[in-house]
Scaffold this motif. Structure first.
Motif, short mmCIF file in Angstrom:
data_model
loop_
_atom_site.label_atom_id
_atom_site.label_comp_id
_atom_site.label_asym_id
_atom_site.label_seq_id
_atom_site.Cartn_x
_atom_site.Cartn_y
_atom_site.Cartn_z
N UNK A 22 0.86 -1.18 0.00
CA UNK A 22 0.00 0.00 0.00
C UNK A 22 0.89 1.23 0.00
N UNK A 23 0.39 2.30 -0.57
CA UNK A 23 1.18 3.50 -0.74
C UNK A 23 0.52 4.69 -0.04
N UNK A 24 1.36 5.63 0.35
CA UNK A 24 0.90 6.86 0.95
C UNK A 24 1.69 8.02 0.38
N UNK A 25 1.22 9.23 0.61
CA UNK A 25 1.91 10.41 0.09
C UNK A 25 1.60 11.61 0.99
N UNK A 26 2.47 12.61 0.89
CA UNK A 26 2.28 13.87 1.60
C UNK A 26 2.40 15.00 0.59
N UNK A 27 1.52 15.96 0.68
CA UNK A 27 1.58 17.15 -0.18
C UNK A 27 1.65 18.37 0.74
N UNK A 28 2.33 19.42 0.27
CA UNK A 28 2.58 20.60 1.10
C UNK A 28 2.54 21.86 0.24
N UNK A 29 2.01 22.93 0.80
CA UNK A 29 2.02 24.23 0.15
C UNK A 29 3.09 25.09 0.80
N UNK A 30 4.15 25.47 0.07
CA UNK A 30 5.22 26.27 0.67
C UNK A 30 4.76 27.68 1.07
N UNK A 31 3.78 28.20 0.37
CA UNK A 31 3.33 29.57 0.66
C UNK A 31 2.45 29.65 1.90
N UNK A 32 1.51 28.73 2.02
CA UNK A 32 0.55 28.83 3.13
C UNK A 32 0.76 27.76 4.21
N UNK A 33 1.68 26.82 4.00
CA UNK A 33 1.94 25.71 4.91
C UNK A 33 0.76 24.74 5.02
N UNK A 34 -0.18 24.82 4.08
CA UNK A 34 -1.26 23.84 4.05
C UNK A 34 -0.65 22.48 3.69
#
Length: 66
Positions: A22-34
């Motif tokens: 099974x796979x997972x992932x993380x996404x991030x917004x550098x501008x808003x830290x979302x």
């Protein structure tokens, strides 16, 4: 006796079962830290899409990290 035979009949099947990845992932917004994350997806691209979708609920400039 029937229960014992049934249990013994099922043991080889359980022993031969292949583990799934099974796979997972993380996404991030550098501008808003979302951020957004995902887990338990059948493929890496599916996990990445889900993480980006979760992050994009809060920011438009999300990037997949893992």
């Amino acid at each position: 006796m029937r229960r014992v035979l049934l249990i013994l009949a099922l043991i080889p099947t359980a022993a031969l079962a292949q583990p799934r990845e099974y796979y997972g992932a993380i996404a991030f917004s550098p501008r808003s830290s979302a951020h957004g994350w995902s887990n338990d997806h059948p493929s890496g691209p599916d996990a990445e899409k889900a993480a980006l979708a979760n992050c994009r609920k809060f920011a438009k400039d999300c990037r997949a990290l893992l």
